[in-house]
Design a protein around this motif. Structure first.
Motif, PDB file in Angstrom:
ATOM      1  N   ALA A  45       0.836  -1.204   0.000  1.00  0.00           N
ATOM      2  CA  ALA A  45       0.000   0.000   0.000  1.00  0.00           C
ATOM      3  C   ALA A  45       0.874   1.259   0.000  1.00  0.00           C
ATOM      4  O   ALA A  45       0.615   2.214  -0.733  1.00  0.00           O
ATOM      5  N   PHE A  46       1.932   1.226   0.822  1.00  0.00           N
ATOM      6  CA  PHE A  46       2.871   2.354   0.913  1.00  0.00           C
ATOM      7  C   PHE A  46       3.479   2.655  -0.464  1.00  0.00           C
ATOM      8  O   PHE A  46       3.551   3.812  -0.893  1.00  0.00           O
ATOM      9  N   LEU A  47       3.903   1.612  -1.170  1.00  0.00           N
ATOM     10  CA  LEU A  47       4.538   1.807  -2.477  1.00  0.00           C
ATOM     11  C   LEU A  47       3.530   2.314  -3.510  1.00  0.00           C
ATOM     12  O   LEU A  47       3.861   3.137  -4.360  1.00  0.00           O
ATOM     13  N   MET A  48       2.279   1.845  -3.425  1.00  0.00           N
ATOM     14  CA  MET A  48       1.269   2.310  -4.379  1.00  0.00           C
ATOM     15  C   MET A  48       0.916   3.772  -4.121  1.00  0.00           C
ATOM     16  O   MET A  48       0.751   4.551  -5.048  1.00  0.00           O
ATOM     17  N   LYS A  49       0.860   4.148  -2.837  1.00  0.00           N
ATOM     18  CA  LYS A  49       0.609   5.560  -2.527  1.00  0.00           C
ATOM     19  C   LYS A  49       1.771   6.433  -2.954  1.00  0.00           C
ATOM     20  O   LYS A  49       1.627   7.634  -3.145  1.00  0.00           O
ATOM     21  N   SER A  50       2.957   5.810  -3.060  1.00  0.00           N
ATOM     22  CA  SER A  50       4.134   6.556  -3.491  1.00  0.00           C
ATOM     23  C   SER A  50       4.241   6.620  -5.007  1.00  0.00           C
ATOM     24  O   SER A  50       5.223   7.131  -5.539  1.00  0.00           O
ATOM     25  N   GLY A  51       3.274   6.020  -5.712  1.00  0.00           N
ATOM     26  CA  GLY A  51       3.252   6.184  -7.162  1.00  0.00           C
ATOM     27  C   GLY A  51       3.512   4.926  -7.986  1.00  0.00           C
ATOM     28  O   GLY A  51       3.549   4.984  -9.205  1.00  0.00           O
ATOM     29  N   ALA A  52       3.726   3.785  -7.316  1.00  0.00           N
ATOM     30  CA  ALA A  52       3.951   2.543  -8.069  1.00  0.00           C
ATOM     31  C   ALA A  52       2.607   1.950  -8.501  1.00  0.00           C
ATOM     32  O   ALA A  52       1.627   2.053  -7.768  1.00  0.00           O
ATOM     33  N   ASP A  53       2.546   1.343  -9.699  1.00  0.00           N
ATOM     34  CA  ASP A  53       1.319   0.636 -10.056  1.00  0.00           C
ATOM     35  C   ASP A  53       1.308  -0.713  -9.328  1.00  0.00           C
ATOM     36  O   ASP A  53       2.301  -1.108  -8.703  1.00  0.00           O
ATOM     37  N   ALA A  54       0.165  -1.415  -9.405  1.00  0.00           N
ATOM     38  CA  ALA A  54      -0.001  -2.617  -8.585  1.00  0.00           C
ATOM     39  C   ALA A  54       1.068  -3.677  -8.862  1.00  0.00           C
ATOM     40  O   ALA A  54       1.581  -4.305  -7.933  1.00  0.00           O
ATOM     41  N   SER A  55       1.442  -3.854 -10.112  1.00  0.00           N
ATOM     42  CA  SER A  55       2.371  -4.950 -10.394  1.00  0.00           C
ATOM     43  C   SER A  55       3.799  -4.600  -9.958  1.00  0.00           C
ATOM     44  O   SER A  55       4.523  -5.445  -9.426  1.00  0.00           O
TER      45      SER A  55
END
Lengths: 214, 168
Positions: free
Chosen positions: B26-36
């Motif tokens: 979740a942290f990485l997705m909020k930082s701009g990474a897509d799900a994969s």
């Protein structure tokens, strides 16, 4: 070593969050290597990051994520600790990594007035360089368009504001106009990062600027 | 975490994984990474946590803090494509066991800090979260730093002083 000038909270928090340009991160990491006070302050900002992570929403992983992680672990094996610790070196470990060695590995280039500099390779959003000012000499009067972070590694300099000795870091913004003068004794060696070119007040250094890449 | 370190204990690691991996993702997705990309990076982060478990020092950081730093470093590498200069580590020999009392005290301070952040006014808490997701300008970060960090800083400072002393 008595350090009187420390990093500010905004820089430490941005370094902890991982949002500083690489050039600034290098100065921050080098200062923290020399300064337990800022090391502890950084750890407290990292603790804020830990709390943010702990309180984060959750996103489910793929069904096979744990198995895939264990496969990654088995493929890579265990990591040995490579301690790059050298009590005799002038430069702390993160700086040695960028220079490719200690002081004697620096490839100095003349920057005018007896001052020498060496630009270190980082990402292009900001730049960082080592500066060597002969004892007693000064750097031309200059202001800043952006933020400039200057860390003293050896010797000391004075400017209109204060004295900066080994381990001290000066955070200068666009409002500061200064003429740093190296103290008598030994050459002053600094690590300086900036996110915009310096603007010199005299004509000659301004003309030289594109060639010096500062 | 201690069991992950000491016994190379897969069951303990599985427990840690269940708790932290969904948060890291979740942290990485909020930082701009897509799900994969976030999925891939989370697996790498957790693998690093296992491999570097011997370097974790409970008198200097909580488990959440330590995993945060591993995830942050992966984020800089994978999302921002930059190197991350790290401070020189203190000369920390394998014989120097972290002080149990320090570790416990730090854990309590970390919990207090978590509660203090949770109790902040909504707007300020959001600002801090945004700072750590990499979503703030420099001047906004300056605004977000008014946190009650004094005690936890002194606690860590004490652990560092003990460590320095032990190495003399």
């Amino acid at each position: 070593m008595t350090i009187n000038h420390h990093l500010n909270d905004a820089l430490l928090m941005a370094y902890s969050a991982g949002s500083l340009p690489e050039a600034f991160s290098l100065v921050v990491a080098t200062h923290i290597s020399m300064c337990d006070e800022c090391r502890a302050r950084l750890a407290s900002f990292d603790a804020v990051g830990g709390s943010v992570l702990e309180e984060c929403d959750t996103v489910a992983l793929d069904d096979d994520a744990f198995a895939a992680t264990m496969a990654l672990i088995d493929a890579a094996g265990s990591e040995a600790i490579v301690a790059d610790f050298d009590a005799d070196a002038l430069f702390p470990a993160p700086l040695r990594e960028y220079v490719g060695g200690d002081l004697n590995a620096v490839k100095w280039r003349p920057a005018g007035g007896g001052v020498r500099q060496a630009i270190l390779k980082t990402s292009a959003d900001a730049s960082v360089r080592l500066i060597r000012i002969p004892a007693g000499a000064s750097v031309p009067d200059h202001g800043h368009r952006g933020t400039e972070l200057t860390l003293v590694l050896q010797g000391a300099f004075r400017d209109d504001e204060d004295r900066f000795g080994p381990g001290d870091v000066e955070v200068a913004d666009e409002h500061l106009h200064h003429t740093p003068v190296a103290e008598e004794g030994e050459d002053c060696i600094c690590l300086a990062a900036t996110d915009a070119p310096l603007k010199f007040n005299a004509l000659l250094p301004r003309l030289a600027q594109p060639f010096l890449r500062i | 975490m201690h069991r992950v370190h000491a016994g190379r204990d897969k069951a303990a690691f599985a427990q840690l994984f269940r708790h932290f991996a969904p948060r890291v993702k979740a942290f990485l997705m909020k930082s701009g990474a897509d799900a994969s990309l976030a999925e891939e990076c989370t697996q790498e982060v957790m693998a690093t946590v296992w491999r570097k478990a011997h370097m974790f020092d409970p008198s200097r950081a909580s488990v959440a803090t330590w995993i945060f730093t591993v995830a942050r470093n992966r984020k800089i590498d994978a999302l921002r494509k930059q190197r991350r200069p790290e401070p020189e580590d203190l000369p920390w020999g394998p014989e120097a066991e972290p002080d149990q009392a320090d570790a416990l005290a730090l854990q309590q301070e970390s919990e207090k800090l978590g509660k203090a952040i949770a109790a902040l006014p909504e707007k300020q808490r959001e600002l801090i979260e945004k700072a750590y997701f990499g979503d703030l300008s420099h001047s906004e970060i300056a605004e977000a730093t008014g946190l009650p960090l004094g005690t936890i800083k002194s606690r860590i400072r004490l652990a560092l002083d003990r460590l320095r002393h032990a190495m003399q």
